[in-house]
Design a protein around this motif. Sequence first.
Motif, PDB file in Angstrom:
ATOM      1  N   GLU A  36       0.723  -1.227  -0.036  1.00 32.85           N
ATOM      2  CA  GLU A  36      -0.052  -0.014  -0.090  1.00 32.85           C
ATOM      3  C   GLU A  36       0.684   1.506  -0.106  1.00 32.85           C
ATOM      4  OE1 GLU A  36      -2.670   0.232   3.307  1.00 32.85           O
ATOM      5  OE2 GLU A  36      -3.940   1.667   2.290  1.00 32.85           O
ATOM      6  N   ARG A  38       4.148   3.727  -0.588  1.00 33.53           N
ATOM      7  CA  ARG A  38       4.870   4.283  -1.934  1.00 33.53           C
ATOM      8  C   ARG A  38       6.216   3.572  -2.012  1.00 33.53           C
ATOM      9  NH1 ARG A  38       2.902   8.740   0.221  1.00 33.53           N
ATOM     10  NH2 ARG A  38       4.531   9.052   1.457  1.00 33.53           N
ATOM     11  N   GLN A  43       5.742  -0.342   8.507  1.00 34.14           N
ATOM     12  CA  GLN A  43       5.728   0.770   9.402  1.00 34.14           C
ATOM     13  C   GLN A  43       7.080   0.971  10.250  1.00 34.14           C
ATOM     14  OE1 GLN A  43       3.483   2.982   9.101  1.00 34.14           O
ATOM     15  NE2 GLN A  43       2.132   1.735   8.046  1.00 34.14           N
ATOM     16  N   PRO A  49      11.600   9.443   2.211  1.00 40.64           N
ATOM     17  CA  PRO A  49      10.981   9.695   1.135  1.00 40.64           C
ATOM     18  C   PRO A  49      12.027   9.730  -0.023  1.00 40.64           C
ATOM     19  CG  PRO A  49      10.096  11.177   2.775  1.00 40.64           C
ATOM     20  CD  PRO A  49      10.941  10.326   3.538  1.00 40.64           C
ATOM     21  N   ALA A 123      -0.163  -5.148  11.707  1.00 36.80           N
ATOM     22  CA  ALA A 123      -1.087  -4.890  12.666  1.00 36.80           C
ATOM     23  C   ALA A 123      -1.727  -3.360  12.725  1.00 36.80           C
ATOM     24  CB  ALA A 123      -0.451  -5.147  14.014  1.00 36.80           C
ATOM     25  N   TYR A 124      -2.464  -2.983  13.215  1.00 35.25           N
ATOM     26  CA  TYR A 124      -2.692  -1.548  13.684  1.00 35.25           C
ATOM     27  C   TYR A 124      -2.835  -1.215  15.099  1.00 35.25           C
ATOM     28  CZ  TYR A 124      -7.715  -3.267  13.882  1.00 35.25           C
ATOM     29  OH  TYR A 124      -8.555  -3.970  14.213  1.00 35.25           O
ATOM     30  N   ASP A 277      -4.060  -7.167  11.695  1.00 31.40           N
ATOM     31  CA  ASP A 277      -5.236  -6.645  11.020  1.00 31.40           C
ATOM     32  C   ASP A 277      -5.616  -8.093  10.148  1.00 31.40           C
ATOM     33  OD1 ASP A 277      -6.597  -5.733   8.601  1.00 31.40           O
ATOM     34  OD2 ASP A 277      -5.163  -4.305   8.244  1.00 31.40           O
ATOM     35  N   VAL A 431     -12.623  -0.076   0.615  1.00 34.82           N
ATOM     36  CA  VAL A 431     -11.342  -0.800   0.811  1.00 34.82           C
ATOM     37  C   VAL A 431     -11.309  -1.055   2.268  1.00 34.82           C
ATOM     38  CG1 VAL A 431      -8.720  -0.181   0.703  1.00 34.82           C
ATOM     39  CG2 VAL A 431     -10.642   0.900  -0.936  1.00 34.82           C
ATOM     40  N   CYS A 432     -12.067  -0.427   3.100  1.00 38.58           N
ATOM     41  CA  CYS A 432     -11.924  -0.362   4.616  1.00 38.58           C
ATOM     42  C   CYS A 432     -13.241  -0.970   4.933  1.00 38.58           C
ATOM     43  CB  CYS A 432     -11.678   1.019   5.012  1.00 38.58           C
ATOM     44  SG  CYS A 432     -11.681   1.182   6.606  1.00 38.58           S
ATOM     45  N   ALA A 436     -11.808   0.767   9.488  1.00 39.64           N
ATOM     46  CA  ALA A 436     -10.479   1.040  10.164  1.00 39.64           C
ATOM     47  C   ALA A 436     -10.377   1.116  11.592  1.00 39.64           C
ATOM     48  CB  ALA A 436     -10.113   2.262   9.487  1.00 39.64           C
TER      49      ALA A 436
END
Lengths: 634, 110
Positions: A36, A38, A43, A49, A123-124, A277, A431-432, A436
């Motif tokens: 998902e 870029r 995480q 960037p 995981a979130y 998740d 998508v969710c 979320a």
Amino acid sequence: MTRTQLPLVVIGGGPAGMAAAVEAARAGLSCTLIDEARSVGGQVYRPFPAAFRVTDAKSLGQEYAEGERLRAELRDVDDRLEIRSGTAVPGVWNGGRDILLPGNDGRTASTIHAERLVIATGAYERPVPFPGWTLPGVMAAGGAHGLLRTMRVRPGRRALVAGTGPLIYRLAQRLHAAGVELAAVLDAASPLSSAAETLDSDLAESDFRNCQETLRRAGVPILFHHTIFEARARRDDAVEQALYGPVDPDDWHPNKIIRVQNVDVDLVCIGFGFVPDTVLTTLVGCRHEYIEAAGGWVPTRDANMQTTIPGVFAVGDGAWVAGALAAEAEGRIAGITVAEQAGALSAIEAETRRRAPRERLAALFAGSASGACIGRPLFRPGLIELVTPETIICRCEEVVLEEIGVALDEGARDLQAVKLRTRLGMGPLPVCPQGAAGRGLELAAGGCDERIKLTSACWPLTLDYSPDPTFPVEVAKMQQPLTIGRAAREAGVNIETVRFYERRGLIEQPPKGDGYRVYSADQVARIRFIKEAQQIGFTLSEIGELLTLRADPSADCSEVRQQAVAKLDEVHRKIEQLQRVGAALETLIAACPRHGALQECSIMDALTVRSGLRTGEEKSRRSRPRIISQRSIR
Amino acid sequence: MTYTDSKGRIDSDGMIERGPEIDIIVDGRPLHAFEGESVAAALLAAKRPRMLRLTARRGDLRGLYCGIGLCFDCVMTIDGQPGVRVCQTEVRPGMRIESQSGNGTWEFKG
């Protein structure tokens, strides 16, 4: 149209997904890695960037180095690897064989087909609702950490950090280093358990102690057994003030009556651990089980990380929250096994290759001080009491606790029914599917309103995304842990009463299970018995005798009868005594002139004479008018 | 009027150099940002309200929450497209970013 079967699709570009792709590609398999973000890293290993330039890689620490090492391994196999970055997977069907992908234009979608699938979605952060938690300026700890680490931006000027586990200290230290003033660090756990409950194996215990030490030297208050109660915005558009206070050492039930403090802050960071998740593993139809130590609902897997659906693997924090190093080891095991199933590796060769990551995993889970405690739950049921009827439970659909109560009143008897009435956990985008952050909270609540007591019943089974939306509320209620707060509520007494009964030896204190004490239904009945007996007039020592009789199989009812008869005699004696008191008061009142100075009060005189209390005119004169003035105020 | 920016950025620590400076437009006002930054980071770094949108049902204020693309609390309207997560979107020169009310409205071109 020809149907291209890809040998392997990996969803998720964190350490688990990267490692799975590397191992499969090394064995000669073509691999498609969908991520998902870029750029791959997940995480924990999130890269800077592309437009940023790293000028001193050595100073960036071990995490950065680990991420670079994995990315280098991916580059080594790039001839057999296709990476689709910036691609979120909205759905997986047909036993994991059909994967829906959005098109680059953002308006179309296509389906790709895979022979084997590795799900590594991570995981979130566990959402913990409290009044004001949706205000701008209240952030998940990981989000604030990411801004500091990758974007080099301060998320606020003066912060309060609340939660538990080592990661909140790491965040606090980073905030401090970045020049953000810290009002306090609130740890719901005790100093000892917080050190032991090292969720993330990447963070060595020494590192954790260093963080704490740095904060202490900087004069940042670290308060154990404390947490945030409320975030408030006064005038501004974002949080300006935070209320916090002590929590019960056992179940982290907030003590809102004493010592609620407030601080002016513009940033509140919350970190109570992570939830796997499991949206994709659920969509595919894998079997799940609830494992508290794993972070909640997780897919059932074999030793090679294969789910209950052949050819579908689940690895990393999305399958068991254990941190980046464990995720990498799991990913390698899955990647090797995929290659073996596809015929790219012999069984013997696969077993040889799996040995190292397997040993690594075992060491992480069992060996080191931090590894031993991987995935210890960083949430305890009492925290649910932070919620008030007006608190938003589902962030996406803006559903407050009270509305869930109404749905239950109207007859909703399972999650699906509550969801249909309230939109709880629906989420704004396809998508969710579970909304979320909101999805984590389906029915977390309770205590603040009898009517919605049922709501709390669903913890822990539905606090996290439940793979079974038809799970009945009643069954969930039976399975909820009876913490001291719940036990007290069920018995109709307060927590202090339970503790008092324990001290008096009337009930036994249950042993600590997962860090907090869980009471049995029998104990609740016993508490209720004690309370009832007290109300009838039995003293605690008499109740103790009754309880002994109750437990004694040889005791017969005549003993209880004897006690009751004795009690009744006592009650009669007391009634007689009170009747005498009543008659005496009637006489005194009849003799009262109803007006005049207190010195002439016949009732006071009679009482003074009867008690023989006369300790000098001065004293009685001074004290009497004071009594009058106090009464006249009322 | 330009927002007072850069206050929230951590001064160069000798480990990282930001990308070239660019301009974006936030609610009609120009704002400096650095290439590579997420829109969320650029907005937080600037001294502007931390509110990013108003919710559809209650009209509540929301800002950045999870920061990793999960919660959809940080959605704004970017170049006419509503519902874009600013924590997952990199700034581009001339990008138009608008606070969103409710689900926002689509702006169709041509």
